[in-house]
Design a protein around this motif. Structure first.
Motif, PDB file in Angstrom:
ATOM      1  N   PRO A 141      44.754 -22.725 -42.408  1.00 21.93           N
ATOM      2  CA  PRO A 141      46.321 -23.051 -42.937  1.00 21.93           C
ATOM      3  C   PRO A 141      46.563 -22.537 -41.173  1.00 21.93           C
ATOM      4  O   PRO A 141      47.728 -22.419 -40.898  1.00 21.93           O
ATOM      5  N   SER A 178      47.634 -30.476 -42.852  1.00 21.61           N
ATOM      6  CA  SER A 178      46.575 -29.802 -42.898  1.00 21.61           C
ATOM      7  C   SER A 178      45.456 -29.813 -43.617  1.00 21.61           C
ATOM      8  O   SER A 178      45.230 -30.732 -43.549  1.00 21.61           O
ATOM      9  N   ASN A 234      53.199 -33.226 -45.408  1.00 24.02           N
ATOM     10  CA  ASN A 234      52.410 -31.559 -45.051  1.00 24.02           C
ATOM     11  C   ASN A 234      50.924 -31.633 -45.793  1.00 24.02           C
ATOM     12  O   ASN A 234      50.108 -30.921 -45.632  1.00 24.02           O
TER      13      ASN A 234
END
Length: 127
Positions: free
Chosen positions: A42, A37, A33
């Motif tokens: 997002p 990212s 994660n």
């Protein structure tokens, strides 16, 4: 005569094994994660974010957690292996020394080494 861990010790080792597996899985998930990212974007997909982070570099808000999680992802399997070795250990005594057997491990410790270890421990207590 063979000695193995007691049932209570085996239950504790199983609990430690489950805990180590959970920590490893959470560290791996957190690493994916963090690296997959982009802050402020997002909606970008995992692979696009991973490629952007690899080409553009990670910021401090991503680099520090990623390094920490990478350390845990690498170290946790070693801890898991140690727990499994301890779970399957068996100690046997013979005339030549102490036999230690576990998964993929077979050692013979001569009695002279065991006595030397005991003497060093006694010297440490005298100080």
């Amino acid at each position: 005569m063979s000695h193995t861990p007691t049932p209570a010790a085996r239950r504790m080792l199983l609990a430690l094994l489950v805990g180590a597996l959970i920590v490893w899985a959470l560290a791996l998930w957190s690493l994916l994660n963090t690296v997959g990212s982009v802050p402020g974007q997002p909606e970008i997909g995992f692979f696009e974010a991973l490629q952007e982070n690899l080409t553009g570099g990670l910021g401090p808000s991503q680099l520090i957690p990623a390094l920490l999680m990478l350390g845990i992802v690498v170290a946790a399997p070693l801890v898991i292996w140690g727990i499994l070795e301890e779970y399957g250990v068996a100690f046997t005594t013979s005339a030549e020394g102490l036999h230690i057997q576990s998964y993929g491990l077979a050692l013979i410790v001569p009695w002279e080494s065991v006595v030397a270890l005991e003497q060093r421990e006694n010297q440490g207590e005298a100080e």
